[in-house]
Design a protein around this motif. Structure first.
Motif, PDB file in Angstrom:
ATOM      1  N   SER A 108     114.618  16.708  72.495  1.00 26.19           N
ATOM      2  CA  SER A 108     114.753  18.138  72.216  1.00 26.19           C
ATOM      3  C   SER A 108     115.191  18.910  73.461  1.00 26.19           C
ATOM      4  N   VAL A 109     114.778  18.434  74.643  1.00 26.99           N
ATOM      5  CA  VAL A 109     115.283  19.053  75.876  1.00 26.99           C
ATOM      6  C   VAL A 109     116.795  18.871  75.964  1.00 26.99           C
ATOM      7  N   ALA A 110     117.265  17.646  75.703  1.00 24.77           N
ATOM      8  CA  ALA A 110     118.692  17.355  75.773  1.00 24.77           C
ATOM      9  C   ALA A 110     119.480  18.158  74.743  1.00 24.77           C
ATOM     10  N   LEU A 111     118.935  18.284  73.532  1.00 22.88           N
ATOM     11  CA  LEU A 111     119.598  19.075  72.505  1.00 22.88           C
ATOM     12  C   LEU A 111     119.710  20.529  72.938  1.00 22.88           C
ATOM     13  N   GLY A 112     118.635  21.051  73.521  1.00 26.25           N
ATOM     14  CA  GLY A 112     118.672  22.423  74.002  1.00 26.25           C
ATOM     15  C   GLY A 112     119.707  22.631  75.082  1.00 26.25           C
ATOM     16  N   LEU A 113     119.876  21.651  75.971  1.00 25.68           N
ATOM     17  CA  LEU A 113     120.886  21.755  77.026  1.00 25.68           C
ATOM     18  C   LEU A 113     122.290  21.799  76.434  1.00 25.68           C
ATOM     19  N   ALA A 114     122.538  20.976  75.415  1.00 28.10           N
ATOM     20  CA  ALA A 114     123.850  21.002  74.758  1.00 28.10           C
ATOM     21  C   ALA A 114     124.086  22.355  74.102  1.00 28.10           C
ATOM     22  N   PHE A 140     115.388  23.327  82.722  1.00 34.63           N
ATOM     23  CA  PHE A 140     115.242  22.308  81.684  1.00 34.63           C
ATOM     24  C   PHE A 140     116.011  21.038  82.045  1.00 34.63           C
ATOM     25  N   ALA A 141     117.153  21.195  82.730  1.00 30.59           N
ATOM     26  CA  ALA A 141     117.871  20.011  83.198  1.00 30.59           C
ATOM     27  C   ALA A 141     117.025  19.245  84.214  1.00 30.59           C
ATOM     28  N   ALA A 142     116.369  19.971  85.120  1.00 29.14           N
ATOM     29  CA  ALA A 142     115.481  19.334  86.085  1.00 29.14           C
ATOM     30  C   ALA A 142     114.294  18.681  85.379  1.00 29.14           C
ATOM     31  N   SER A 143     113.822  19.329  84.323  1.00 28.10           N
ATOM     32  CA  SER A 143     112.722  18.759  83.540  1.00 28.10           C
ATOM     33  C   SER A 143     113.118  17.418  82.941  1.00 28.10           C
ATOM     34  N   LEU A 144     114.342  17.357  82.404  1.00 25.67           N
ATOM     35  CA  LEU A 144     114.802  16.112  81.790  1.00 25.67           C
ATOM     36  C   LEU A 144     114.926  15.006  82.837  1.00 25.67           C
ATOM     37  N   VAL A 145     115.455  15.349  84.009  1.00 26.78           N
ATOM     38  CA  VAL A 145     115.567  14.360  85.079  1.00 26.78           C
ATOM     39  C   VAL A 145     114.184  13.861  85.487  1.00 26.78           C
ATOM     40  N   SER A 146     113.238  14.785  85.645  1.00 27.01           N
ATOM     41  CA  SER A 146     111.875  14.397  86.035  1.00 27.01           C
ATOM     42  C   SER A 146     111.249  13.482  85.001  1.00 27.01           C
ATOM     43  N   ARG A 147     111.436  13.793  83.745  1.00 29.37           N
ATOM     44  CA  ARG A 147     110.870  12.977  82.670  1.00 29.37           C
ATOM     45  C   ARG A 147     111.423  11.560  82.725  1.00 29.37           C
ATOM     46  N   ARG A 148     112.730  11.441  82.916  1.00 29.32           N
ATOM     47  CA  ARG A 148     113.362  10.125  82.901  1.00 29.32           C
ATOM     48  C   ARG A 148     113.014   9.311  84.146  1.00 29.32           C
ATOM     49  N   ARG A 149     112.570   9.983  85.192  1.00 25.68           N
ATOM     50  CA  ARG A 149     112.138   9.281  86.390  1.00 25.68           C
ATOM     51  C   ARG A 149     110.650   8.969  86.362  1.00 25.68           C
ATOM     52  N   GLY A 150     110.017   9.321  85.243  1.00 26.14           N
ATOM     53  CA  GLY A 150     108.607   9.015  85.086  1.00 26.14           C
ATOM     54  C   GLY A 150     107.659  10.097  85.567  1.00 26.14           C
ATOM     55  N   HIS A 151     108.186  11.218  86.023  1.00 25.84           N
ATOM     56  CA  HIS A 151     107.332  12.313  86.504  1.00 25.84           C
ATOM     57  C   HIS A 151     107.152  13.334  85.374  1.00 25.84           C
ATOM     58  N   ARG A 152     106.423  12.940  84.368  1.00 27.68           N
ATOM     59  CA  ARG A 152     106.350  13.749  83.153  1.00 27.68           C
ATOM     60  C   ARG A 152     105.560  15.043  83.358  1.00 27.68           C
ATOM     61  N   ALA A 153     104.529  15.010  84.173  1.00 25.91           N
ATOM     62  CA  ALA A 153     103.751  16.225  84.404  1.00 25.91           C
ATOM     63  C   ALA A 153     104.628  17.296  85.054  1.00 25.91           C
ATOM     64  N   ALA A 154     105.421  16.892  86.040  1.00 24.91           N
ATOM     65  CA  ALA A 154     106.343  17.833  86.679  1.00 24.91           C
ATOM     66  C   ALA A 154     107.384  18.310  85.673  1.00 24.91           C
ATOM     67  N   GLY A 155     107.840  17.390  84.826  1.00 24.45           N
ATOM     68  CA  GLY A 155     108.817  17.759  83.809  1.00 24.45           C
ATOM     69  C   GLY A 155     108.274  18.788  82.835  1.00 24.45           C
ATOM     70  N   ARG A 156     107.015  18.656  82.489  1.00 25.34           N
ATOM     71  CA  ARG A 156     106.396  19.616  81.585  1.00 25.34           C
ATOM     72  C   ARG A 156     106.263  20.987  82.240  1.00 25.34           C
ATOM     73  N   ARG A 157     105.869  20.985  83.511  1.00 31.96           N
ATOM     74  CA  ARG A 157     105.757  22.272  84.216  1.00 31.96           C
ATOM     75  C   ARG A 157     107.114  22.966  84.329  1.00 31.96           C
ATOM     76  N   LEU A 158     108.135  22.203  84.614  1.00 29.46           N
ATOM     77  CA  LEU A 158     109.487  22.775  84.688  1.00 29.46           C
ATOM     78  C   LEU A 158     109.916  23.333  83.325  1.00 29.46           C
ATOM     79  N   ALA A 159     109.545  22.635  82.247  1.00 31.80           N
ATOM     80  CA  ALA A 159     109.910  23.096  80.908  1.00 31.80           C
ATOM     81  C   ALA A 159     109.233  24.423  80.576  1.00 31.80           C
ATOM     82  N   VAL A 160     107.950  24.544  80.933  1.00 28.04           N
ATOM     83  CA  VAL A 160     107.239  25.797  80.669  1.00 28.04           C
ATOM     84  C   VAL A 160     107.860  26.945  81.455  1.00 28.04           C
ATOM     85  N   THR A 161     108.181  26.692  82.725  1.00 29.34           N
ATOM     86  CA  THR A 161     108.822  27.725  83.540  1.00 29.34           C
ATOM     87  C   THR A 161     110.187  28.091  82.980  1.00 29.34           C
ATOM     88  N   GLY A 162     110.937  27.082  82.568  1.00 29.40           N
ATOM     89  CA  GLY A 162     112.246  27.339  81.975  1.00 29.40           C
ATOM     90  C   GLY A 162     112.145  28.127  80.690  1.00 29.40           C
TER      91      GLY A 162
END
Length: 311
Positions: free
Chosen positions: A107-113, A151-173
């Motif tokens: 859903s992050v990727a869909l939102g970016l598109a 949200f792009a940074a969130s997706l990168v963080s998620r794919r690198r295994g840093h999901r907590a950081a990815g979630r925080r970035l998503a909320v801020t975004g």
């Protein structure tokens, strides 16, 4: 109940203060002065394809601005992201669910598109604005760009295994996107950007005299009034055409525009309408121009709104 209403009014005033503060930022004009000619120059560089591309981006084919339709994609997708993140539980713990995590990432990727499509259509519409809407539009775009980057940074963080950081970035975004959405809503409701400026005006149901025939010169738009509704009359090749004078795009006076073949061109932003039907030939208007029937009776030009097939 009165306390709740009072608190709501105070919060609304705070939001209005936010909008007024943004509208008062003169430095935004410096960005607009560079970006607006760049967008117009790019469209002009398309040559013969400019009209087709511009009409697509403005939504003239849809009869409605395309930009607000596309904005639903990133907002909806990123709302889903936050919901899926919440359902997945602790993203870095054992309680997280793999399926929900993957769905959140998708859903992050869909939102970016969707954000890319929203940006392109938004820039096309914004390039034909002036004054305060142009300035606020820059802030709207900057906030949306910031949300997209987050949200792009969130997706990168998620794919690198840093999901907590990815979630925080998503909320801020998401919060950033909400601020941008508020400005976008104000541009529509307060500045009347993207609404049909020719709609809602009274039109005659019966043939009504608006001008003596001898007072309408050939091949020159002329403004007349039906009560307080301005109309434009054009005599072209022996036929008399009548349209609403207020351009549907941003309210420009068509009677001060020029004729281009069987069309009239708005003097403000170049929206072009067929004289016979009011349909849009070239944007930025996404809305057709109200068209009236016209006839000559006893030396007077009379008009009435066009009947539908259901009348």
């Amino acid at each position: 109940m009165g306390f709740v209403n009072r608190k709501a009014a105070e919060e609304l005033m705070n939001l209005r203060d936010f909008y007024d503060a943004v509208a008062g930022q003169d430095w935004l004009d410096q960005i607009a002065d560079v970006l607006q000619p760049a967008v117009r120059g790019f469209l002009d560089s398309l040559g013969p394809a400019r009209r087709r591309v511009g009409n697509f981006l403005h939504g003239t084919w849809l009869g409605h601005p395309l930009h607000p339709v596309i904005t639903d994609v990133p907002i909806g997708a990123w709302t889903t992201t936050l919901l899926l993140d919440a359902l997945a539980g602790d993203a870095d713990g054992a309680s997280g669910r793999t399926g929900l995590r993957r769905a959140a990432d998708a859903s992050v990727a869909l939102g970016l598109a969707g954000a890319v499509g929203s940006a392109v259509t938004g820039l096309a519409d914004w390039s034909e604005t002036d004054a305060t809407p142009r300035r606020v539009g820059v802030a709207h775009a900057l906030l949306n760009s910031g949300a997209t980057v987050l949200f792009a940074a969130s997706l990168v963080s998620r794919r690198r295994g840093h999901r907590a950081a990815g979630r925080r970035l998503a909320v801020t975004g998401y919060l950033t996107a909400c601020a941008a959405a508020y400005l976008g809503g104000e541009l529509v409701s307060h500045e009347q950007i993207g609404v049909d400026h020719s709609a809602g005006r009274p039109m005659p149901d019966r043939f009504t005299t608006v001008l003596a025939e001898k007072e309408l010169p050939p091949n020159k738009p002329k403004k007349v009034l039906f009560h307080e509704t301005p109309l434009v009359l054009v005599r072209k090749a022996g036929e008399i055409h009548a349209l609403a004078d207020t351009c549907a795009h941003l309210g420009g006076p068509l009677s001060e525009g020029k004729l281009d073949g069987d069309c009239v061109v708005c003097p403000w932003h170049g929206s072009t309408f067929e004289l016979a039907s009011g349909s849009v030939v070239q944007g930025p208007s996404a809305f057709p121009q109200p068209s009236l029937e016209a006839r000559v009776h006893n030396g007077e030009i009379q008009v009435r709104r066009k009947r539908t097939n259901f009348e």
